[in-house]
Enzyme design. Sequence first.
Site, short mmCIF file in Angstrom:
data_model
loop_
_atom_site.label_atom_id
_atom_site.label_comp_id
_atom_site.label_asym_id
_atom_site.label_seq_id
_atom_site.Cartn_x
_atom_site.Cartn_y
_atom_site.Cartn_z
N GLU A 189 0.84 -1.19 0.00
CA GLU A 189 0.00 0.00 0.00
C GLU A 189 0.88 1.24 0.00
O GLU A 189 1.78 1.38 0.81
CB GLU A 189 -0.91 0.00 1.23
N ARG A 190 0.59 2.15 -0.92
CA ARG A 190 1.41 3.35 -1.11
C ARG A 190 2.87 3.00 -1.38
O ARG A 190 3.78 3.73 -1.02
CB ARG A 190 1.31 4.29 0.09
N ASN A 232 -2.90 -1.56 8.05
CA ASN A 232 -4.21 -2.14 7.74
C ASN A 232 -4.03 -3.66 7.74
O ASN A 232 -3.98 -4.30 6.70
CB ASN A 232 -4.71 -1.64 6.38
N GLU A 313 -10.17 4.98 9.54
CA GLU A 313 -10.42 4.53 8.17
C GLU A 313 -11.09 3.15 8.13
O GLU A 313 -10.74 2.30 7.32
CB GLU A 313 -9.11 4.51 7.36
N ARG A 346 -1.00 4.19 17.02
CA ARG A 346 -1.05 5.32 16.08
C ARG A 346 -2.15 6.31 16.45
O ARG A 346 -3.26 5.93 16.81
CB ARG A 346 -1.28 4.82 14.65
N ASP A 387 -2.19 14.42 6.66
CA ASP A 387 -1.75 13.15 6.06
C ASP A 387 -0.58 13.32 5.11
O ASP A 387 -0.75 13.24 3.90
CB ASP A 387 -2.93 12.50 5.32
N GLU A 409 6.06 9.83 13.22
CA GLU A 409 5.84 9.01 12.03
C GLU A 409 5.99 9.88 10.80
O GLU A 409 5.18 10.77 10.55
CB GLU A 409 4.45 8.37 12.05
N GLU A 415 3.72 9.24 -1.14
CA GLU A 415 2.32 9.11 -1.54
C GLU A 415 1.79 10.40 -2.15
O GLU A 415 0.98 10.37 -3.08
CB GLU A 415 1.51 8.73 -0.30
N HIS A 543 -3.76 18.74 0.28
CA HIS A 543 -4.67 17.64 -0.06
C HIS A 543 -5.50 17.94 -1.32
O HIS A 543 -6.71 17.68 -1.38
CB HIS A 543 -5.60 17.33 1.10
N TRP A 565 -13.33 13.86 2.51
CA TRP A 565 -12.80 13.09 1.39
C TRP A 565 -12.53 13.98 0.17
O TRP A 565 -11.85 13.57 -0.76
CB TRP A 565 -13.78 11.99 0.97
#
Length: 723
Positions: A189-190, A232, A313, A346, A387, A409, A415, A543, A565
């Site tokens: 992922e990413r 995830n 999420e 997290r 993000d 982090e 990404e 974003h 979103w």
Amino acid sequence: MFARLFCWTIAAVMTAAAPAMAEDGYALWLHHARPNGGSAEAIARHAAAVMAPGSGATALIARDELVRGLTSASGIAPVVTDGSQGASPQGGSPQAGAIWLATPASAPGLPVKLDGLGDEGYAIRSLIRNGQPVTLIAANSDIGLLHGAYAYLRLADTGASLDRLDIRSAPRMKLRLLNHWDNLDGTVERGYAGQSIWDWWRLPDWKGPRYTDYARANASIGINGTVLNNVNARSDSLTAPYIAKAAALADLFRPYGIKVYLSVKWTAPMELSGLKSADPLDPQVAAWWKAKADEIYRAIPDFGGFLVKANSEGQPGPQDYGRTHADGANMLAAAVKPHGGIVMWRAFVYAHDNPDDRAKQAYSDFKPLDGQFADNVLVQVKNGPIDFQPREPFHPLFGAMPRTPLMMEFQITKEYLGQSTHLTYLGPLFEEVLKSDTFARGKGSTVARVIDGSLEGHKLTGMAGVANIGADRDWSGSIFNQADWYAFGRLAWDPDLPAEAIAREWVAQTFSPDPRVTGPVVAMMMGSREAAVDYMTPLGLAHLMGTGHHYGPAPWISDLARPEWNPAYYHKADAQGIGFDRTRTGSNAIGQYAPRLAKILADPRTTPERDLLWFHHVGWDAKLKSGETLWDGLVHHYDDGVAYVANMQTIWDSLRPYIDSERFTQTQVFLGIQRREAQWWRDASIAYFQSIARRPLPPGASAPEHDLDWYKARRFPYAPGHP
């Protein structure tokens, strides 16, 4: 910056050099190429012998790394001895130019103090013993020796003087971890460097050499842990077959000082054992996790612990049962504590409800829990409140939870910064965040001091980086993406290192220490992230990327089910102006920062211009510090970003005589992609914002190549890194 870059271009083309040998990037910064001029002879003179009395696996690796690196760099293999034949500096006659690897256990009475270096630090000193010059690499443990060996090679490879060395270095962060977002099916992922490097299907039996090379690369920059699987997470990661696979990797990594960790899914007790609940206060649930921890530690005695993404999420978590994040973290912490394990929880709580400002949610959830976490829990906080954007202000939790260890982090995989093909060196981003002042305890309360524990006296400290590593031959999807992995490791060891010095190290080791290479390449790198901010999200915008795949511009999207979103949610452009009002008249997210900083941010005149539209909704005709209007300045930032990429192309083309053909060609092609996509970002963004601002372009600015509908119609259903 442009003038500086063009000067480098002229300097680079004035003198030609023989092209380097072919290099596909697999060796990373560890290929130890032989330098030009007298440097190779100097290395051979200072490293004619390696004396390593230790016999443990790690001590032998340290010895072998020195022999391998010095042989490659000097063309002469050093003599190797354990000191038993009179070559020890403690007695007899050492060979001139010997390197002596020693710990108090292997060589009592060392002529250097090792206090304060801990288990991982090292000292390097030039000594005279029995009339002969000797370089001592000393540490309290074999792992410290390994770090010292890599540090010595770094000095040699970068052309540093090897005379009169007197170096002491110890890591500021206890935990320096990569977080792999790797899935059990081999996707990442990413991830933009191909499939996962973990071949779960053939583990634990087949352990290819790439795993050892991975450990070497990480140990060389001080990384001491790796989370093997995606946050995830799938519950299968905790089954016996997958624990055995993780154990096989742990066995390979252990001699390099690297522990393995696992991400866990909160509902694993229900999915694997049929429990009716995952309530952290249910004794059956706690007993299940204790038994699972015991099982893991039987297979991996030095297992590091768990990383948890919960209630974010769509991931399940303790809040599903009316419990807090502290309740969940502490239950897991109790399971691993008898074994010395830790839990990294997290703070990325991008949950199902619709907050008035997504940037506020983590603070709102975690600030009230300060002091409630167990002493083997770290709260892992992203560098910014949303993000991993090209630029964000630092996360308001840093400095706001003095009784809780916070772990940084960062995202090494890009990404939101051009993914695999854009040259956007992240060292300046990391440095910018670490140097940011939280004012939590007055001026000088930097983010670095929060996470290294020095501000509040925490002993459990750490920094995590979301890995950009994959199965591509060059590991990270491009040669220059390797620099971000390198920079993360160096800053996790010492968060005060300058990003430019790190870039210079990386270029010297990866390409050449020749100043005709290091000068222009470092100059390119140091402005590249700012260029990406300019052509993607200038003046505090954020974003604006296409939703889902996060590839390319899509600031017009506004019709998705959840407000946050939508890119339009973040810029709030209207006929009056643009930007997200986070002052008291808006979401009041500014109130989450320390009062002294909040006062600065509350006024658009004192807010740093780089963050202006993050904190304020500003009129199109408001004046910037340059005297131009916001609209004109916005367009000029977009143009500056594109121009910088074009200039990088010119500089790179001038370096053809100095760079091997494979790496030169890959970078040349990728810069072409970046130039095209930077122009796309610029044109699409201007076309959209001009349709709202209704203002002419400033003089000299070109119109977008296409109309807005053309940009809106673009689709990317198979973009990588988004399974």
